[in-house]
Enzyme design. Structure first.
Site, PDB file in Angstrom:
ATOM      1  N   ARG A  67       0.836  -1.208   0.000  1.00 29.53           N
ATOM      2  CA  ARG A  67       0.000   0.000   0.000  1.00 29.53           C
ATOM      3  C   ARG A  67       0.859   1.241   0.000  1.00 29.53           C
ATOM      4  O   ARG A  67       2.076   1.158   0.046  1.00 29.53           O
ATOM      5  CB  ARG A  67      -0.884   0.003   1.222  1.00 29.53           C
ATOM      6  CG  ARG A  67      -0.129  -0.377   2.532  1.00 29.53           C
ATOM      7  CD  ARG A  67      -0.751   0.141   3.782  1.00 29.53           C
ATOM      8  NE  ARG A  67      -0.681   1.572   3.858  1.00 29.53           N
ATOM      9  CZ  ARG A  67       0.414   2.264   4.188  1.00 29.53           C
ATOM     10  NH1 ARG A  67       1.547   1.641   4.482  1.00 29.53           N
ATOM     11  NH2 ARG A  67       0.382   3.575   4.233  1.00 29.53           N
ATOM     12  N   ASP A 256      -1.919  10.842  -2.000  1.00 29.50           N
ATOM     13  CA  ASP A 256      -2.184   9.786  -2.970  1.00 29.50           C
ATOM     14  C   ASP A 256      -2.400  10.346  -4.363  1.00 29.50           C
ATOM     15  O   ASP A 256      -2.169   9.659  -5.353  1.00 29.50           O
ATOM     16  CB  ASP A 256      -3.391   8.955  -2.522  1.00 29.50           C
ATOM     17  CG  ASP A 256      -3.022   8.134  -1.309  1.00 29.50           C
ATOM     18  OD1 ASP A 256      -3.012   8.684  -0.195  1.00 29.50           O
ATOM     19  OD2 ASP A 256      -2.681   6.951  -1.480  1.00 29.50           O
ATOM     20  N   LYS A 267      -5.147   9.993   2.998  1.00 30.41           N
ATOM     21  CA  LYS A 267      -5.941   9.164   3.898  1.00 30.41           C
ATOM     22  C   LYS A 267      -7.041   9.961   4.583  1.00 30.41           C
ATOM     23  O   LYS A 267      -6.819  11.074   5.062  1.00 30.41           O
ATOM     24  CB  LYS A 267      -5.016   8.548   4.943  1.00 30.41           C
ATOM     25  CG  LYS A 267      -5.676   7.578   5.912  1.00 30.41           C
ATOM     26  CD  LYS A 267      -6.462   6.468   5.230  1.00 30.41           C
ATOM     27  CE  LYS A 267      -5.642   5.753   4.233  1.00 30.41           C
ATOM     28  NZ  LYS A 267      -6.415   4.936   3.249  1.00 30.41           N
TER      29      LYS A 267
HETATM   30  C1  LIG Z   1       2.683   8.717   0.819  1.00 29.24           C
HETATM   31  S1  LIG Z   1       1.771   7.372   0.300  1.00 29.24           S
HETATM   32  C2  LIG Z   1       1.046   6.953   1.771  1.00 29.24           C
HETATM   33  C3  LIG Z   1      -0.394   7.262   1.701  1.00 29.24           C
HETATM   34  O1  LIG Z   1      -1.086   6.065   1.336  1.00 29.24           O
HETATM   35  C4  LIG Z   1      -2.009   5.777   2.347  1.00 29.24           C
HETATM   36  O2  LIG Z   1      -3.154   5.186   1.874  1.00 29.24           O
HETATM   37  P1  LIG Z   1      -3.303   3.579   1.941  1.00 29.24           P
HETATM   38  O3  LIG Z   1      -2.743   3.129   3.250  1.00 29.24           O
HETATM   39  O4  LIG Z   1      -4.802   3.383   1.797  1.00 29.24           O
HETATM   40  O5  LIG Z   1      -2.538   3.056   0.753  1.00 29.24           O
HETATM   41  C5  LIG Z   1      -2.271   7.123   2.947  1.00 29.24           C
HETATM   42  O6  LIG Z   1      -3.113   7.902   2.134  1.00 29.24           O
HETATM   43  C6  LIG Z   1      -0.907   7.693   3.016  1.00 29.24           C
HETATM   44  O7  LIG Z   1      -0.825   9.049   3.200  1.00 29.24           O
END
Ligand SMILES: CSC[C@H]1O[C@H](OP(=O)(O)O)[C@H](O)[C@@H]1O
Length: 377
Positions: A67, A256, A267
Site C-alpha cells: 500500500r 495519494d 488518507k
Molecule cells: C505517501 S503514500 C502513503 C499514503 O497512502 C495511504 O493510503 P493507503 O494506506 O490506503 O494506501 C495514505 O493515504 C498515506 O498518506
C-alpha cells in the site's frame, strides 16, 4: 498539558533499525516472483507474501498487503514485469493493476510505464525474453527513482521545518503511514520526521492511529519504534485537543493524488487535520514525490475517492486476521479511504524537486516543468 507530559513511550524495538525489504523481485528456479512484506500482518509478524502473477499482486494491492502511493507505483511496474517474464498477457496485466485502486495516481502510472517499456522493446524487434528484460529494467529504474526522491524530499522537508520552526525541537503530528512501507526509500512525510530525528530536532512525533485500518497504530508506530524516535500514539479524535493545548508545531502528511490546483487526496482524516491546523495557525505540510502530482486532474472534486467495504468500519481484525464485530450485525458504514484537502489549507507541498509554497496551480506547474527540464537536460 505539561510540555513533556509523561506520555508512555514504547521501548525501542529490539530489531535493527534497518527495515526488512518492503518489495523485491526474485528469480527462484520455479520462475520469477514479486515478494512483498505483508503489511496486513504488521506489527506482530514480518511475513512475506509471494506473488507469482499479476492477479495475485492485484489482490495484494486491493487488500493493502502492499500500500501507499509511491510503493503502489513500484508494485504496478513490477507486476507488469512479472507478466512479461512469465509469458502472460502484458496489456491485460497492466489494465488490471492500473485499476486495482483508483485514488493513488502512482499505481496506474507505474503499470503503464512498464507496459510502454515492453511495447517499445517489442516494436524495436526484441524477442519476448528481451522485452521482458527491458520491462524489468524499467521497474527497477522506477524503484531507484523513488528511493532518490524520498531522500531529496527528506532534505527539502527538514530544511523547510527548520525555517518554519526556528529553535527547539519539533513536535510533529502525522497521519496514516508514510515511511519505508510506502516507498522505494524511507518514505515521504515520515522521512522528513526521520531526518529531523537524526538531526536531533524531533521532540515528539504524534502518531494518529488512523482508523479504520490503523496504519498509524500498526505501521507508523512500528517504523518509529525501529528508528527509536520519540513517538506517541493517539486516537484520531484526540488530535484536536493536542492543537488546543499548543502541542503541535506542524502537521506532516503524504498524498495519494495531487490535482493541478494543488488539492490533495490523502488518507481520510487528513482534511479535518488541515482545518484544525488552519484554525490554530499551525503549518500543514504535504510531502509527496512528483509522481503523485496529476496535472491532468483539474481540481480536488475531480479526484476519485476510493470507497471501501463497510466491514472495515463495523469490525476489528484481531491478531491472525480474526474479525471481531464492533457494530450490530447488519450495520451499514460509510468508508471513504481518502479525503481531499483544498490548496488554501495547505502551507506547503514538499517534493523531490523543491517546495511549493504558497500552494497554487501556477507554482505546482512551474515546479513540474522545471523538474522535467532538469531530467531532460
Ligand atoms: C505517501 S503514500 C502513503 C499514503 O497512502 C495511504 O493510503 P493507503 O494506506 O490506503 O494506501 C495514505 O493515504 C498515506 O498518506
Amino acid at each position: 498539558m505539561a510540555e513533556e507530559s509523561p506520555v508512555p513511550q514504547a521501548p525501542p524495538s529490539p530489531r535493527s533499525e534497518q527495515s526488512p525489504s518492503v518489495l523485491r523481485w526474485s528469480e527462484p528456479p520455479e520462475g520469477p516472483v514479486v515478494v512483498l512484506l505483508d503489511q496486513r500482518r504488521l506489527p506482530e509478524e514480518e511475513a512475506e507474501l509471494v506473488c507469482t502473477d499479476a492477479p495475485a499482486l492485484v489482490e495484494a494491492i486491493r487488500s493493502l498487503a502492499v500500500r501507499g502511493a509511491p510503493l503502489l507505483g513500484i508494485a504496478g511496474a513490477y507486476g507488469v514485469a512479472l507478466a512479461a517474464a512469465r509469458g502472460f498477457d502484458v496489456d491485460e496485466a497492466a489494465d488490471a493493476l492500473a485499476s486495482a485502486r483508483p485514488t493513488a495516481v502512482n499505481l496506474a502510472r507505474g503499470a503503464r510505464r512498464a507496459q510502454r517499456a515492453f511495447r517499445a522493446a517489442r516494436a524495436a524487434g526484441a524477442d519476448r525474453a528481451a522485452a521482458a528484460g527491458a520491462t524489468l529494467a524499467e521497474a527497477r529504474a522506477l524503484h531507484a527513482e523513488d528511493a532518490a526522491a524520498s531522500a531529496a524530499m527528506a532534505a527539502h522537508g527538514a530544511k523547510l521545518l527548520d525555517g518554519l520552526l526556528p529553535g527547539g525541537g519539533h513536535r510533529l503530528l502525522t497521519h496514516c503511514n508514510t515511511g519505508a512501507l510506502v516507498s522505494g526509500g524511507e518514505g515521504t512525510a515520515f522521512a522528513v520526521a526521520l531526518a529531523a530525528h537524526r538531526a536531533g530536532r524531533l521532540r515528539r512525533l504524534w502518531v494518529d492511529e488512523t482508523r479504520p485500518l490503523w496504519q498509524g497504530a500498526r505501521l507508523t508506530a512500528w517504523e518509529a519504534a525501529r528508528r527509536q524516535m520519540a513517538y506517541t500514539l493517539l486516537a484520531d479524535n484526540a488530535a484536536g485537543s493536542l492543537f488546543a493545548a499548543g502541542e503541535v508545531d506542524a502537521v506532516l502528511i503524504g498524498a495519494d493524488r495531487i490535482a493541478a490546483d494543488g488539492a490533495v487526496a490523502n488518507k481520510v482524516g487528513s482534511y479535518p487535520l488541515a482545518v484544525l491546523a488552519h484554525h490554530h495557525r499551525v503549518p500543514f505540510v504535504v510531502v509527496a514525490p512528483l509522481s503523485t502530482v496529476d496535472l491532468a486532474t483539474e481540481n480536488g472534486a475531480a479526484i476519485e475517492v476510493e470507497q471501501r467495504a463497510g466491514h472495515e468500519v463495523t469490525e476489528v481484525r484481531g491478531r491472525g486476521g480474526l474479525a471481531v464485530p464492533l457494530a450490530p450485525l447488519g450495520t451499514r458504514a460509510y468508508n471513504p479511504a481518502f479525503d481531499v484537502t483544498p490548496p488554501g489549507l495547505i502551507s506547503a507541498i514538499v517534493t523531490e524537486a523543491g517546495v511549493v509554497t504558497p500552494v497554487t496551480a501556477e507554482g505546482l506547474a512551474a515546479l513540474c516543468a522545471s523538474s522535467r527540464q532538469a531530467t531532460m537536460s
